[in-house]
Write a protein that holds these residues in place. Structure first.
Motif, PDB file in Angstrom:
ATOM      1  N   UNK A 133       4.349   3.884  -2.397  1.00 42.62           N
ATOM      2  CA  UNK A 133       5.353   3.988  -1.333  1.00 42.62           C
ATOM      3  C   UNK A 133       4.700   4.331  -0.001  1.00 42.62           C
ATOM      4  N   UNK A 134       3.698   5.211  -0.051  1.00 45.29           N
ATOM      5  CA  UNK A 134       2.993   5.584   1.185  1.00 45.29           C
ATOM      6  C   UNK A 134       2.063   4.481   1.663  1.00 45.29           C
ATOM      7  N   UNK A 135       1.607   3.654   0.735  1.00 41.05           N
ATOM      8  CA  UNK A 135       0.676   2.602   1.104  1.00 41.05           C
ATOM      9  C   UNK A 135      -0.759   3.109   1.143  1.00 41.05           C
ATOM     10  N   UNK A 136      -1.695   2.155   1.170  1.00 35.64           N
ATOM     11  CA  UNK A 136      -3.123   2.492   1.227  1.00 35.64           C
ATOM     12  C   UNK A 136      -3.751   1.808   2.428  1.00 35.64           C
ATOM     13  N   UNK A 137      -4.552   2.551   3.174  1.00 39.20           N
ATOM     14  CA  UNK A 137      -5.198   1.972   4.348  1.00 39.20           C
ATOM     15  C   UNK A 137      -6.122   0.832   3.942  1.00 39.20           C
ATOM     16  N   UNK A 183      -8.782   0.288   9.154  1.00 38.17           N
ATOM     17  CA  UNK A 183      -7.765  -0.352   9.975  1.00 38.17           C
ATOM     18  C   UNK A 183      -6.494   0.489  10.028  1.00 38.17           C
ATOM     19  N   UNK A 184      -5.648   0.175  10.995  1.00 36.65           N
ATOM     20  CA  UNK A 184      -4.356   0.848  11.076  1.00 36.65           C
ATOM     21  C   UNK A 184      -3.379   0.279  10.054  1.00 36.65           C
ATOM     22  N   UNK A 185      -3.683  -0.913   9.560  1.00 35.58           N
ATOM     23  CA  UNK A 185      -2.802  -1.565   8.603  1.00 35.58           C
ATOM     24  C   UNK A 185      -2.887  -0.900   7.233  1.00 35.58           C
ATOM     25  N   UNK A 186      -1.788  -1.064   6.480  1.00 34.39           N
ATOM     26  CA  UNK A 186      -1.758  -0.535   5.118  1.00 34.39           C
ATOM     27  C   UNK A 186      -1.327  -1.612   4.129  1.00 34.39           C
ATOM     28  N   UNK A 187      -1.828  -1.472   2.913  1.00 32.28           N
ATOM     29  CA  UNK A 187      -1.347  -2.278   1.797  1.00 32.28           C
ATOM     30  C   UNK A 187      -0.197  -1.499   1.169  1.00 32.28           C
ATOM     31  N   UNK A 188       1.013  -2.049   1.276  1.00 31.93           N
ATOM     32  CA  UNK A 188       2.190  -1.323   0.807  1.00 31.93           C
ATOM     33  C   UNK A 188       2.562  -1.670  -0.637  1.00 31.93           C
ATOM     34  N   UNK A 189       1.742  -2.456  -1.292  1.00 31.12           N
ATOM     35  CA  UNK A 189       2.062  -2.847  -2.672  1.00 31.12           C
ATOM     36  C   UNK A 189       1.599  -1.816  -3.692  1.00 31.12           C
ATOM     37  N   UNK A 190       0.669  -0.942  -3.285  1.00 31.26           N
ATOM     38  CA  UNK A 190       0.079  -0.016  -4.254  1.00 31.26           C
ATOM     39  C   UNK A 190       0.897   1.255  -4.447  1.00 31.26           C
ATOM     40  N   UNK A 212     -11.225  -9.864  -0.543  1.00 28.59           N
ATOM     41  CA  UNK A 212     -10.625 -10.466   0.653  1.00 28.59           C
ATOM     42  C   UNK A 212     -11.179  -9.781   1.896  1.00 28.59           C
ATOM     43  N   UNK A 213     -10.926 -10.353   3.046  1.00 35.94           N
ATOM     44  CA  UNK A 213     -11.456  -9.794   4.300  1.00 35.94           C
ATOM     45  C   UNK A 213     -10.990  -8.352   4.504  1.00 35.94           C
ATOM     46  N   UNK A 214      -9.740  -8.070   4.142  1.00 38.07           N
ATOM     47  CA  UNK A 214      -9.189  -6.723   4.237  1.00 38.07           C
ATOM     48  C   UNK A 214      -8.909  -6.217   2.826  1.00 38.07           C
ATOM     49  N   UNK A 215      -9.326  -4.992   2.546  1.00 40.06           N
ATOM     50  CA  UNK A 215      -9.218  -4.463   1.191  1.00 40.06           C
ATOM     51  C   UNK A 215      -8.991  -2.968   1.237  1.00 40.06           C
ATOM     52  N   UNK A 216      -8.490  -2.421   0.134  1.00 33.43           N
ATOM     53  CA  UNK A 216      -8.299  -0.978   0.032  1.00 33.43           C
ATOM     54  C   UNK A 216      -9.531  -0.348  -0.611  1.00 33.43           C
ATOM     55  N   UNK A 217      -9.626   0.965  -0.467  1.00 29.52           N
ATOM     56  CA  UNK A 217     -10.738   1.676  -1.107  1.00 29.52           C
ATOM     57  C   UNK A 217     -10.618   1.589  -2.627  1.00 29.52           C
TER      58      UNK A 217
END
Length: 229
Positions: A204-208, A195-202, A157-162
């Motif tokens: 509790x702290x989330x992943x950038x 990005x400043x956004x995080x994926x919160x599904x992975x 997707x356009x935005x993704x985690x490491x």
């Protein structure tokens, strides 16, 4: 001089497309259940025949759009297959292409309409004719391309985690990668925007979340910096 076209054999020219996708865990391939003979009811690559008014690329784009609804898809001509008896119905040559799409964006209803289904590469069924050979060649080409060009981002997707990026490369290369080394390599390429956004599904702290910066990549290429994972 050979100028009598009527005296020459006529053969059909097919275009078969190996469509890869990624579901954030596994590299997948899109297959279709064949609804006509020969080999009716068996799994097949998506394909069609070249029309008189088309180039090979035109035909591949038409076939891909017909099934996925996408107009702009990364695709690459792979190889031609010309074994005399490869299609028992008619003397047919095939030019294979491989394509990369983001599974999240595909048209589910359109794919269901054609009885198509995503399979993990490891669990894909045996295919008709020489399609298994086409898939193996496509996987090898994808692996070579993915470590030397940023085509892997076409599957994300356009935005993704490491983590998603690492999982993608592990799926493509079929090997486990050391997390620290992978992150260092990717950061060293300087082609991602954090990005400043995080994926919160992975967690509790989330992943950038990150984005691929094509302009940075193009500048790096101009400066002689090569992409290598």
């Amino acid at each position: 001089m050979l100028n009598n076209y009527n005296a020459e054999d006529k053969v059909l020219l097919a275009v078969d497309c190996i469509i890869f996708g990624f579901d954030q865990e596994d590299l997948k391939i899109l297959l279709i259940k064949r609804d006509f003979e020969p080999e009716k009811g068996k799994w097949s690559l998506i394909g069609g025949f070249l029309k008189k008014t088309e180039t090979l690329d035109d035909a591949a784009n038409r076939i891909l759009h017909h099934l996925t609804g996408f107009d702009e898809i990364y695709m690459e001509q792979l190889y031609n297959f010309s074994k005399i008896d490869r299609d028992p119905a008619e003397r047919t040559l095939s030019v294979a292409y491989f394509a990369l799409i983001n599974i999240e964006d595909h048209d589910e209803k359109l794919i269901e309409q054609y009885s198509a289904k995503w399979f993990s590469i490891e669990e894909a069924p045996s295919l008709i004719f020489d399609h298994n050979q086409m898939v193996q060649k496509a996987i090898l080409r994808l692996r070579r391309r993915a470590i030397s060009k940023p085509i892997g981002f076409e599957l994300l997707p356009e935005k993704f985690t490491m983590r998603q990026l690492q999982k993608l490369y592990e799926s493509i290369l079929n090997e486990k990668l050391d997390k620290r080394n992978f992150i260092n390599k990717v950061n060293g390429l300087d082609i991602l925007v954090k990005l400043e956004e995080k994926d919160m599904t992975s967690s509790r702290k989330g992943s950038f979340l990150y984005q691929f910066d094509k302009e940075k990549y193009d500048r790096n290429i101009e400066d002689g910096i090569t992409f290598k994972i």
